[in-house]
Design a protein around this motif. Structure first.
Motif, short mmCIF file in Angstrom:
data_model
loop_
_atom_site.label_atom_id
_atom_site.label_comp_id
_atom_site.label_asym_id
_atom_site.label_seq_id
_atom_site.Cartn_x
_atom_site.Cartn_y
_atom_site.Cartn_z
N LEU A 1 -15.97 -26.25 9.78
CA LEU A 1 -14.69 -26.91 10.29
C LEU A 1 -13.51 -26.21 10.94
O LEU A 1 -13.16 -25.57 9.87
CB LEU A 1 -14.15 -28.17 9.09
CG LEU A 1 -15.57 -28.86 9.02
CD1 LEU A 1 -15.78 -30.31 8.39
CD2 LEU A 1 -16.97 -29.11 9.93
N LEU A 2 -13.52 -26.11 12.41
CA LEU A 2 -12.21 -25.08 12.39
C LEU A 2 -11.31 -26.27 12.74
O LEU A 2 -11.24 -27.16 12.89
CB LEU A 2 -12.10 -24.89 14.18
CG LEU A 2 -13.50 -24.05 13.96
CD1 LEU A 2 -14.32 -23.45 15.58
CD2 LEU A 2 -13.38 -22.14 13.23
N LEU B 1 -13.58 -29.03 16.45
CA LEU B 1 -14.70 -28.44 16.35
C LEU B 1 -15.23 -27.82 15.17
O LEU B 1 -14.53 -27.89 13.97
CB LEU B 1 -14.45 -26.83 17.56
CG LEU B 1 -14.03 -27.38 18.56
CD1 LEU B 1 -13.22 -26.18 19.58
CD2 LEU B 1 -14.64 -27.71 19.64
N LEU B 2 -16.52 -27.81 15.45
CA LEU B 2 -17.29 -26.97 14.04
C LEU B 2 -18.37 -26.07 15.31
O LEU B 2 -19.11 -25.98 15.84
CB LEU B 2 -17.96 -27.72 13.20
CG LEU B 2 -19.33 -28.67 13.71
CD1 LEU B 2 -20.15 -27.11 13.58
CD2 LEU B 2 -20.20 -29.88 13.63
N LEU B 3 -18.07 -24.90 13.85
CA LEU B 3 -18.83 -23.81 14.28
C LEU B 3 -20.86 -23.77 13.74
O LEU B 3 -20.51 -24.17 12.70
CB LEU B 3 -18.52 -22.39 14.23
CG LEU B 3 -17.59 -22.01 14.62
CD1 LEU B 3 -16.37 -20.65 13.79
CD2 LEU B 3 -18.23 -21.36 15.84
N ALA B 4 -21.58 -22.92 13.52
CA ALA B 4 -22.82 -23.48 13.52
C ALA B 4 -23.55 -22.36 14.37
O ALA B 4 -23.69 -21.81 15.30
CB ALA B 4 -23.33 -24.74 13.33
N VAL C 1 -19.28 -26.85 18.09
CA VAL C 1 -19.30 -28.53 18.47
C VAL C 1 -18.06 -29.35 18.43
O VAL C 1 -17.76 -28.94 17.62
CB VAL C 1 -21.10 -28.87 17.65
CG1 VAL C 1 -20.98 -30.59 18.06
CG2 VAL C 1 -22.65 -27.72 17.45
N ASN C 2 -18.79 -30.16 19.49
CA ASN C 2 -17.16 -31.42 19.31
C ASN C 2 -17.54 -31.96 18.66
O ASN C 2 -18.70 -32.62 18.23
CB ASN C 2 -17.51 -31.73 20.46
CG ASN C 2 -16.42 -33.43 20.47
OD1 ASN C 2 -15.25 -32.99 19.70
ND2 ASN C 2 -16.27 -33.51 21.81
N ARG C 3 -16.80 -32.46 17.30
CA ARG C 3 -17.22 -32.85 16.35
C ARG C 3 -17.26 -34.38 16.34
O ARG C 3 -17.42 -35.45 15.43
CB ARG C 3 -15.98 -32.73 15.00
CG ARG C 3 -16.24 -31.33 14.35
CD ARG C 3 -14.96 -31.63 12.77
NE ARG C 3 -14.37 -31.52 12.22
CZ ARG C 3 -13.32 -31.61 12.49
NH1 ARG C 3 -13.46 -29.82 12.98
NH2 ARG C 3 -12.71 -31.89 11.95
N ASP C 4 -16.32 -34.82 17.56
CA ASP C 4 -16.33 -36.36 17.81
C ASP C 4 -17.33 -36.68 18.85
O ASP C 4 -17.64 -38.44 19.25
CB ASP C 4 -14.71 -36.79 19.02
CG ASP C 4 -13.19 -35.72 17.74
OD1 ASP C 4 -13.57 -36.41 16.11
OD2 ASP C 4 -12.81 -35.78 17.70
N ASP C 5 -17.73 -36.02 19.67
CA ASP C 5 -19.14 -36.54 20.17
C ASP C 5 -19.95 -35.29 20.57
O ASP C 5 -19.94 -34.19 20.89
CB ASP C 5 -18.52 -36.26 21.13
CG ASP C 5 -19.79 -36.80 22.31
OD1 ASP C 5 -21.36 -37.13 21.98
OD2 ASP C 5 -19.19 -36.88 23.76
#
Length: 635
Positions: free
Chosen positions: A360-361, A371-374, A384-388
């Motif tokens: 998680l950024l 945002l998150l990274l995977a 990736v947008n963590r809210d959507d």
């Protein structure tokens, strides 16, 4: 009346845990006991619940002094089995009857937990502060053997005991850990809550981990313990301990699972299965990276291949998916997800998205704040947008950004530090750094390392936004790894244990995906038999006795004298064995191996050789930087 008091106690403990998590998220968490300014604790896998891998409170180690000349292996401590879990570190822990210590906690596949003095220089001669074992062979309680897993996993583990990194709650002085045992043919996972000062069980523990879910067909799917592995690091979030499970490495009769337990009572609060409509699949393993959590109580992780995906059509299966779960109203349910559009290809090609951990950024200033990274075996980075999160679209991926890289297959989690994201490649690929600005990654790397074989998950140390170092276990094999430090600025190597002269810093075999822990100027690495501790080498300072001359066969008028100075405190060090050697020149010492006294001084007399010659005297001590050789002359 008693039930009412117990209920109030549970509520109070739960409130303490919630306050702890709030303080932790705000970065104002106080440590267990009063400690020296600048000390840091590492209480969870990869340093924080976001799994960023960064320690930004490192004041000792810099790119200038982490070199083979000044940095190396200081000592080792014996353990009884392979260390897979990342060592954890807490300063200023008061041990009953033994004073206050900086403590490193080490868990092994032999189902043992060790608490060591993190600064002890007595090596294998030092006893642990305490140790706890969860097996009793004479009573039929052992670890699970590698063959009992049902296949021959690539990891080559000969026994399975404690695999996932534990987590510590410093507000209650509790270490939470999951151990697996074989009890006369029954394979059991238990959640233990240990007192960090004694290793004793707390909160009425341990508790057996069991559970089931009902799938789309109305069938009950239970946790089948024999073939499951508890690989990801534990997550402590909002008063609950979250535990991830995957397969034995062969996906035989195993699912991906997440369990939640109340940290104060050890009562189960939630169960989630990633692929209940299938016979197996969707493992949660992430190369050991812990489940991630945010301040809203959401839990994030990625699942593996060998698992179909059908959630977009009303199913319950989430193979190769980044999931967002939330515990509410007594249930653990998914609230959002992202699945790549080529999931079927990933599944049939065994290209796990879940081979890499989710990070998680920090909040960003661009269009998307959270945002998150995977990234996984395909080597594609998803922002990736963590809210959507975008869920699933067979035509395109609804993500903020998607980068195809030259990293090869990814078996790790990235590091985030100072506006930069670091990813480690495998199989003769480099480490790469990408800048992050306004919620977007640079499309090409801003720095890149030499090509290498990585053998573990990276860690980072820095003093705020300066003196960044990326630490990694790399090398030709897990049996011959190297601890390596890279400058975080340009990914140039500043230190590697294989570069030290005379095999001084050799590191023993390590587990797949081992992670170094950096805290207060030292680096802690678990191996198959030891905890190896690296750090700044102290100094033997020349005091007197060099540059003398005399008749052959006579004793020099002044003793040869040095003083031992600690690299961290600047204080003198007593009890150090100092070795004087004239390298076969033919002279003799009054005592070739004196100990330093309370003043840090060691000295000896020297009798010159029987024939005229120049003599060079080397002065050494383990983990100390030696002075220049003393030059004497026999006339």
């Amino acid at each position: 009346m008693e039930q009412t008091m117990n209920r109030w106690l549970q509520l109070w403990l739960a409130l303490c845990h919630e306050l702890h998590q709030l303080f932790f998220a705000l970065g104002v968490l106080t440590l267990i006991a009063p400690s020296v300014a600048g000390q840091v604790s590492v209480i969870t896998e990869r340093n924080d619940n976001a799994r960023t891998g960064q320690n930004v409170s490192e004041t000792f180690l810099t790119p200038n002094n982490v070199t083979p000349n000044y940095f190396g292996k200081l000592f080792t401590q014996k353990v009884d089995g392979l260390v897979v879990a990342q060592p954890l570190y807490l300063p200023g822990v008061a041990i009953p009857g033994a004073g206050t210590h900086n403590v490193v906690y080490v868990a092994t596949q032999h189902d043992s937990v060790f608490a060591f003095d993190a600064d002890n220089d007595k090596g294998s001669n030092a006893s642990p502060l305490w140790t706890t074992s969860f097996i009793n062979p004479s009573g039929g309680v052992t670890t699970e053997s590698g063959t009992d897993q049902g296949c021959a996993p690539e990891t080559g583990f000969t026994e399975i005991g404690i695999m996932g990194t534990p987590v510590v709650d410093p507000m209650t002085n509790t270490l939470y850990i999951v151990a697996k045992t074989n009890e006369s043919g029954s394979y059991i996972f238990r959640l233990h809550a240990l007192d960090i000062t004694t290793g004793q069980e707390k909160f009425g523990g341990p508790v057996m981990i069991t559970g089931s879910v009902v799938n789309s067909f109305g069938a009950t799917v239970p946790l089948v313990t024999q073939h499951q592995a508890q690989r990801p690091g534990l997550l402590l979030l909002n008063g609950n301990v979250y535990i991830g499970f995957g397969s034995n490495g062969c996906d035989y009769n195993a699912h991906g699972w997440v369990f939640a337990y109340n940290a104060a009572t050890l009562q189960q609060t939630g169960v989630f299965n990633t692929t209940p409509d299938q016979a197996q699949g969707g493992s949660v393993w992430q190369s050991g990276t812990g489940l991630a959590g945010d301040s809203d109580g959401n839990v994030y992780f990625a699942t593996a291949a060998i698992g179909d995906f059908d959630a977009n059509i009303g199913g319950m299966d989430f193979g190769d998916t980044v999931l967002k779960l939330n515990l509410s109203e007594g249930a653990l349910n998914w609230v959002d997800y992202f699945t790549p559009s080529n999931q079927n290809f990933l599944n049939t090609s065994d290209l796990d998205l879940g081979s890499g951990g989710v990070v998680l950024l920090p909040d960003q200033h661009g269009r998307n704040h959270h945002l998150l990274l995977a990234a996984g075996k395909e080597g594609v980075i998803y922002l990736v947008n963590r809210d959507d999160m975008g869920q699933y679209n067979q035509s395109m991926d609804n993500v903020v950004e998607e980068l195809s890289t030259a990293l090869g297959q990814i078996y790790s989690a990235p590091i985030y530090w100072n506006g930069t994201v670091y990813y480690v490649g495998t199989q003769n690929h480099p480490m790469q750094a990408y800048s992050l600005s306004k919620g977007m990654l640079s499309t090409v790397p801003v720095a890149q390392s030499v090509l290498m074989y990585a053998r573990g998950l990276p860690s980072l140390s820095a003093n705020g936004t300066t003196n960044g170092l990326v630490w990694l276990l790399r090398g030709p094999s897990y049996n011959a790894p190297w601890l390596t430090a890279f400058s975080a600025t340009n990914l140039a190597i500043t230190y590697s244990s294989n570069l030290a002269a005379g095999n001084r810093d050799t590191l023993g075999p390590v587990a797949h995906f081992a992670t170094p822990t950096i805290a207060d100027g030292k680096v802690y690495v678990g191996t198959t038999t030891q905890l190896a501790v690296y750090g700044l080498m102290s100094t033997l300072r020349a005091i007197g006795g060099s540059g003398q001359s005399g008749p052959v066969g006579t004793t020099l008028p002044k003793p040869l004298t040095v003083k031992a100075i600690d690299a961290y405190s600047g204080n003198v060090v007593s009890g150090v064995t100092v070795t004087f050697s004239d390298r076969g020149a033919g002279g003799s010492f009054g005592n070739p191996t004196p100990l330093t006294g309370s003043d840090g001084v060691a000295s000896t007399t020297y009798t010159l050789p029987s024939a005229p010659r120049a003599v060079s005297i080397a002065i050494t001590a383990p983990a100390f930087i030696s002075p220049l050789p003393y030059k004497e002359t026999a006339q």
